[in-house]
Design a protein around this motif. Structure first.
Motif, short mmCIF file in Angstrom:
data_model
loop_
_atom_site.label_atom_id
_atom_site.label_comp_id
_atom_site.label_asym_id
_atom_site.label_seq_id
_atom_site.Cartn_x
_atom_site.Cartn_y
_atom_site.Cartn_z
N MET A 189 42.07 42.49 50.33
CA MET A 189 40.65 42.22 50.12
C MET A 189 40.33 40.84 50.72
O MET A 189 41.24 40.05 50.98
N MET A 190 39.06 40.57 50.93
CA MET A 190 38.62 39.28 51.47
C MET A 190 37.33 38.88 50.77
O MET A 190 36.56 39.74 50.30
N THR A 191 37.08 37.57 50.68
CA THR A 191 35.91 37.05 49.96
C THR A 191 35.27 35.93 50.76
O THR A 191 35.96 35.07 51.31
N HIS A 192 33.94 35.93 50.82
CA HIS A 192 33.17 34.88 51.47
C HIS A 192 32.27 34.21 50.45
O HIS A 192 31.63 34.88 49.63
N CYS A 193 32.19 32.87 50.50
CA CYS A 193 31.36 32.10 49.59
C CYS A 193 30.30 31.34 50.39
O CYS A 193 30.63 30.57 51.31
N PHE A 194 29.02 31.56 50.06
CA PHE A 194 27.91 30.93 50.76
C PHE A 194 27.07 30.11 49.77
O PHE A 194 27.04 30.40 48.58
N GLN A 220 22.16 27.27 45.67
CA GLN A 220 22.28 28.65 45.22
C GLN A 220 23.42 29.31 45.99
O GLN A 220 23.56 29.11 47.19
N ARG A 221 24.21 30.10 45.29
CA ARG A 221 25.43 30.62 45.90
C ARG A 221 25.44 32.14 45.95
O ARG A 221 24.87 32.82 45.10
N ILE A 222 26.10 32.64 46.97
CA ILE A 222 26.36 34.08 47.12
C ILE A 222 27.86 34.24 47.33
O ILE A 222 28.44 33.62 48.23
N ILE A 223 28.49 35.03 46.50
CA ILE A 223 29.91 35.33 46.66
C ILE A 223 30.04 36.83 46.88
O ILE A 223 29.64 37.63 46.02
N ALA A 224 30.56 37.20 48.03
CA ALA A 224 30.67 38.62 48.40
C ALA A 224 32.11 38.94 48.79
O ALA A 224 32.76 38.16 49.49
N ALA A 225 32.58 40.07 48.30
CA ALA A 225 33.97 40.49 48.59
C ALA A 225 33.99 41.94 49.04
O ALA A 225 33.12 42.73 48.67
N LYS A 226 34.97 42.25 49.85
CA LYS A 226 35.20 43.64 50.24
C LYS A 226 36.69 43.85 50.43
O LYS A 226 37.45 42.90 50.66
N GLY A 227 37.11 45.10 50.37
CA GLY A 227 38.52 45.42 50.53
C GLY A 227 38.84 46.78 49.94
O GLY A 227 37.94 47.61 49.73
N ALA A 228 40.10 46.99 49.66
CA ALA A 228 40.53 48.27 49.08
C ALA A 228 39.93 48.42 47.68
O ALA A 228 39.79 47.44 46.95
N GLU A 281 41.10 49.48 44.93
CA GLU A 281 41.99 49.00 43.87
C GLU A 281 41.91 47.49 43.72
O GLU A 281 41.89 46.95 42.60
N ALA A 282 41.86 46.77 44.85
CA ALA A 282 41.80 45.31 44.81
C ALA A 282 40.48 44.83 44.22
O ALA A 282 40.46 43.88 43.42
N ILE A 283 39.38 45.46 44.60
CA ILE A 283 38.07 45.07 44.07
C ILE A 283 38.00 45.35 42.58
O ILE A 283 37.50 44.52 41.79
N LEU A 284 38.50 46.47 42.14
CA LEU A 284 38.47 46.82 40.71
C LEU A 284 39.32 45.87 39.88
O LEU A 284 38.97 45.52 38.74
N ASN A 285 40.42 45.40 40.44
CA ASN A 285 41.32 44.51 39.70
C ASN A 285 40.68 43.17 39.38
O ASN A 285 41.04 42.52 38.39
N VAL A 286 39.75 42.71 40.21
CA VAL A 286 39.10 41.41 39.97
C VAL A 286 37.72 41.57 39.36
O VAL A 286 37.00 40.58 39.17
N SER A 287 37.32 42.80 39.04
CA SER A 287 36.00 43.04 38.45
C SER A 287 36.07 42.88 36.93
O SER A 287 37.15 42.82 36.34
N ASN A 288 34.88 42.78 36.29
CA ASN A 288 34.82 42.68 34.83
C ASN A 288 34.45 44.01 34.19
O ASN A 288 33.90 44.05 33.08
N LEU A 289 34.73 45.10 34.88
CA LEU A 289 34.47 46.43 34.34
C LEU A 289 35.50 46.78 33.28
O LEU A 289 36.65 46.32 33.32
N SER A 290 35.08 47.61 32.37
CA SER A 290 36.02 48.09 31.35
C SER A 290 36.97 49.11 31.97
O SER A 290 36.71 49.62 33.07
N GLU A 291 38.04 49.40 31.27
CA GLU A 291 39.00 50.37 31.79
C GLU A 291 38.37 51.73 32.00
O GLU A 291 38.67 52.43 32.97
N GLU A 292 37.47 52.09 31.10
CA GLU A 292 36.80 53.39 31.22
C GLU A 292 35.90 53.42 32.45
O GLU A 292 35.87 54.40 33.19
N GLU A 293 35.20 52.29 32.68
CA GLU A 293 34.33 52.21 33.86
C GLU A 293 35.14 52.23 35.16
O GLU A 293 34.72 52.81 36.16
#
Length: 425
Positions: free
Chosen positions: A389-394, A400-408, A410-422
């Protein structure tokens, strides 16, 4: 879509371009080949079959057979005229086609990115090259982003080579494999590494076609037979009559009766007609003599990128996980997917070189309020990890900041604050 150019790179001004072009000339390898009409006519007249027809006509005049001489002369004029018309027309068409197909090169001039014909590149120009494009001049890199080139045309090495400002030398004729680079031109035309190779290639003698080789062999064989018959008949007749003039005429007459003068007419006529038919089908034949070679061709090799394909990508649909909906390209202005398009663009390189990232920037331009000039990237997490995955910070002037990430996924889900069910859903 315009590429974002670093502010410190302004390129040449119009006056500097004019001065450099007057000093260094065009970015092209000049050919010594003569394309004048008399050169074309001479090339046609020196064909073996045409020479036979001319020789036969002269002999018929010498022996007093003016009817046959006139017939042969008409055949020479007709065949030569058709060939000359076709070759001159094809050459003009090729010249116009070369102008039409001349690649455009991206350069920075007066602080603006512009596209110019490649032959107008001059020393000191700042050229921009990106993935899939051919480099059209030698130069040194002044700015790059994940840039690599294929130098096999010069070195024979198939593996791509990464280049940057620490290893800045790039060469005309090499292919950009990945990334983007801006380089300052140091050599053009015949002074480039590839140009020096091309200049040496121009000295290579042009090979004759298989049919030309067969015709030459046939002509030599028939000439030897004709000379032998002429000498034998002339000698025997002189021995009998002691009349040298009569003996020469008898020898020439018999030799001419042996030579099949219709064959040269047929050969040259068929080649001219073959070229004419190809021309009517929209196929340009450089010379009539290569028609036979073209007919025996069984394999044609061509590269894919930029010829069969365009080396570009197009976004056809967007999937919105929130609503489980798919939006096609006619619905990209829908506010429901506005956030997806924005973050897809922000997570891409600010100066995109990958075809996928280019099309994301293009869709953003067409559907969103463009805020790219208001934000500067202050940190980047490059593509890494397994899965990657990769992340850009503007941030902008108001912090005011924008943080955007993209990638596989699995990688995006691992760093997200979603619940296990989500995450599962």
């Amino acid at each position: 879509m315009s590429i974002k150019i670093p502010e410190n790179l302004k390129g040449l001004s119009d006056s500097e371009v004019k001065k450099a072009q007057e000093q260094y000339g065009d970015n092209a390898i000049k050919s010594d080949q003569n394309s004048a009409w008399y050169s074309l006519l001479f090339d046609i007249l020196k064909e073996p079959m045409t020479l036979i027809l001319i020789a036969v006509s002269i002999i018929y005049v010498l022996v007093g057979d003016l009817g046959e001489a006139a017939f042969m002369f008409v055949a020479i004029v007709a065949v030569t005229g058709i060939s000359f018309y076709q070759d001159s027309r094809n050459q003009k068409a090729l010249q116009e086609l070369e102008k039409l197909n001349e690649p455009l090169s991206s350069v920075i001039r007066n602080g603006q990115l512009v596209e110019i014909p490649t032959h107008e590149i001059t020393i000191g120009d700042l050229c921009v090259t990106e993935e899939g494009k051919m480099i059209n001049a030698d130069g040194n890199i002044v700015h790059s982003n994940d840039f690599s080139v294929n130098e096999s045309a010069l070195t024979g090495e198939s593996m791509s080579v990464f280049k940057d400002t620490d290893h800045p030398e790039i060469y005309s004729g090499t292919l950009t494999v990945s990334g983007l680079a801006i380089f300052e031109v140091t050599a053009i035309g015949a002074e480039t590494k590839l140009g020096k190779i091309g200049t040496s290639i121009l000295s290579i003698k042009e090979e004759k076609s298989p049919l030309q080789l067969q015709i030459e062999k046939f002509v030599k064989g028939m000439a030897i037979i004709g000379i032998i018959v002429f000498v034998m008949v002339c000698g025997f007749n002189y021995f009998q009559t002691k009349d040298i003039v009569s003996s020469l005429l008898n020898g020439l007459t018999l030799a001419m009766s042996i030579l099949p003068e219709e064959i040269p007419v047929a050969f040259t006529t068929f080649m001219a007609l073959g070229s004419w038919k190809l021309l009517r089908e929209g196929i340009i034949v450089n010379k009539s003599s290569v028609v036979e070679t073209l007919g025996s061709t069984t394999v044609i090799c061509s590269d894919k990128t930029g010829t069969i394909t365009e080396n570009s990508m197009k976004l056809k649909a967007i999937y919105d996980a929130k609503t489980s909906s798919v939006f096609d390209e006619n619905q990209f202005k829908n506010v429901e997917i506005s956030e997806i398009i924005q973050y897809a663009m922000w997570s891409s390189e600010p100066v995109p070189f990958d075809p996928m990232e280019k099309t994301l920037h293009r869709v953003y331009e067409q559907t969103q309020l463009d805020e790219r000039n208001q934000y500067q990237m202050f940190f980047e997490y490059p593509l890494s990890g397994k899965p990657p995955m990769m992340t850009h910070c503007f941030k902008n002037n108001k912090n005011q900041r924008i943080i955007a990430a993209k990638g596989a996924p699995e990688a995006i889900l691992n760093v997200s604050n979603l619940s296990e069910e989500e995450k599962i859903n």
